[in-house]
Design a protein around this motif. Structure first.
Motif, PDB file in Angstrom:
ATOM      1  N   TYR A 146      -1.820  -6.773   4.151  1.00  0.00           N
ATOM      2  CA  TYR A 146      -1.763  -5.680   3.172  1.00  0.00           C
ATOM      3  C   TYR A 146      -2.995  -5.705   2.263  1.00  0.00           C
ATOM      4  N   SER A 149      -6.197  -4.558   4.300  1.00  0.00           N
ATOM      5  CA  SER A 149      -6.221  -3.256   4.969  1.00  0.00           C
ATOM      6  C   SER A 149      -6.897  -2.192   4.105  1.00  0.00           C
ATOM      7  N   ASN A 151      -6.994   1.079   5.417  1.00  0.00           N
ATOM      8  CA  ASN A 151      -6.276   2.288   5.780  1.00  0.00           C
ATOM      9  C   ASN A 151      -5.027   2.401   4.905  1.00  0.00           C
ATOM     10  N   LEU A 154      -1.641   2.182   6.781  1.00  0.00           N
ATOM     11  CA  LEU A 154      -1.373   0.808   7.198  1.00  0.00           C
ATOM     12  C   LEU A 154      -1.076  -0.082   5.996  1.00  0.00           C
ATOM     13  N   LYS A 155      -1.799   0.145   4.927  1.00  0.00           N
ATOM     14  CA  LYS A 155      -1.589  -0.664   3.715  1.00  0.00           C
ATOM     15  C   LYS A 155      -0.158  -0.504   3.211  1.00  0.00           C
ATOM     16  N   HIS A 236      -9.008  -8.470  13.313  1.00  0.00           N
ATOM     17  CA  HIS A 236      -9.606  -8.106  12.026  1.00  0.00           C
ATOM     18  C   HIS A 236     -10.800  -9.009  11.719  1.00  0.00           C
TER      19      HIS A 236
END
Length: 413
Positions: A146, A149, A151, A154-155, A236
């Motif tokens: 979280y 991220s 985005n 997505l977050k 990532h």
């Protein structure tokens, strides 16, 4: 000797995933000391291979095939999201529940070892001592996703998953008589929530094959990254390295090359491959790739627990450049046994420094090798595991004598 049931969230063999790199050496230690039964998720092919190698060493072997089409997995994730449950519910299936209850009806076990505390979703017996191993503190791992991220959708998803998972993980962790963690950091996170729970750090045992020299020549200006590539922290991390660090290295060393070794690389990653970046996908044996690399990189910004890849690099005498998080919980010190770098420029500088300084490479690798043998070897891990089992049995009123094995470790008799 005791009757031990080990429950695995993935096939225990081959040890090519993060969880199995931790769990498989524990399995090998246990079959030397106890009567072991195995219950695991795995495909029929994985079960066949496991039975070929260890069928005569185990009392019972039961595999449950949990392979589903990706579309079905996505629908399940949406269902869990909208019904207020975490994505880790994927580890619970009725097939596995039925298999577990059938095995418990067939055999009375002295102790059950769950190779992740997430297996606490199942109906585990309350009259048999339970040991839960935490490869990661899973909710902490999701919280880091979280944080990293960019985005917004997505977050939001990761934050919601974190809230639900934290509640679920802490609830099911209460089932276990003792929880094993890979690091002091993970132990302290759990302890904040469960101050009365017995929580112990048990070191990961490095695969002994990585301690053996491989007859492959080191290649100058070469780096390697290893990991399951559809696992978010790995994907990532290597994307961060490729986008923000590698260009800085190429500016000063155009001949630099990177090997990305690991199963299931996303197509987006494969399309970016070039003469400077080789994406191998899954390989039979990762050790030759370790041996040919001059520098081992761990550019992770998400993750928890202990990175088995770091222990393997230490065992194979590959100098490590890592983020602080990448080697969290491992006995490595900056400038003594590894180089740590938490900004792109610092990371690039550290890699280039190792390319050009063989004396520094030798110093780091020799110190790291001594650390991995002393702290993460077979004997240290086996003794720690037996101490955990004995403490649980003692707490449950089943005090048993400890006798030395031929290796000097202790076993429950």
């Amino acid at each position: 000797m005791m009757k031990l049931l080990m429950i695995f969230q993935t096939s225990p063999y081959p040890p090519d995933l993060g969880p199995t790199k931790r769990n498989f050496p524990f399995f090998l230690e246990n079959i030397e000391r106890h009567e072991v039964s195995v219950l695991a998720f795995g495909t029929p092919e994985q079960e066949r291979k496991f039975r070929e190698l260890y069928g005569n060493r185990c009392k019972h072997i039961m595999f449950v095939n949990n392979k589903r089409p990706r579309a079905i997995n996505f629908l399940f994730r949406m269902w869990w999201l909208f019904t207020g449950r975490s994505s880790y519910r994927r580890f619970y299936t009725r097939k596995m529940e039925r298999a577990l209850q059938a095995l418990l009806a067939k055999e009375r076990f002295d102790l059950i070892h769950c190779c992740t505390t997430i297996l606490g979703y199942y109906h585990l017996p309350n009259d048999i001592p339970l040991v839960g191993d935490a490869h990661n503190v899973e909710y902490d791992n999701v919280y880091r996703a979280y944080q990293q991220s960019r985005n917004l959708i997505l977050k939001a998803y990761f934050y919601w998953d974190y809230l639900r998972l934290k509640h679920e993980e802490l609830t099911i962790t209460r089932k276990f008589d003792v929880v094993m963690t890979t690091s002091e950091r993970d132990r302290n996170i759990y302890r904040q929530e469960h101050p009365a729970k017995p929580i112990v750090v048990v070191p990961t045992i490095v695969d002994q094959a990585f301690l053996q020299k491989v007859d492959v020549q080191e290649e100058p200006k070469t780096m390697i990254f290893v990991g399951l590539m559809n696992y978010l922290p790995n994907h990532h991390g290597i994307t961060y390295f490729w986008d923000e660090i590698f260009p800085l290295i190429l500016e000063r060393e155009p001949a630099a090359r990177l090997f990305i070794v690991g199963a299931y690389p996303p197509k987006k990653l494969q399309r970016r491959a070039s003469d400077n970046v080789i994406v191998t996908g899954w390989v039979d044996d990762v050790r030759p790739y370790f041996a040919r690399a001059q520098v081992f990189i761990i550019p992770l910004l998400i993750g928890g627990g202990i990175r088995g890849k770091a222990l393997e690099a230490m065992a194979m005498r590959r100098p490590i450049v890592s983020t602080t998080l990448g080697c969290e919980g491992i006995n490595l010190k900056h400038e003594e046994s590894a180089l740590f770098a938490d900004t792109p420029q610092e990371f690039a500088d550290a890699v280039l420094r190792l390319f050009n300084d063989p004396a520094l490479r030798r110093k780091l690798t020799e110190n790291a090798f001594r650390n991995v043998v002393a702290g993460y070897g077979k004997e240290a891990g086996g003794k720690a595991l037996d101490r955990v089992y004995h403490s649980v049995l003692k707490r449950n009123g089943e005090v048993r004598a400890l006798e030395p094995t031929r290796t000097g470790a202790v076993t429950i008799a």
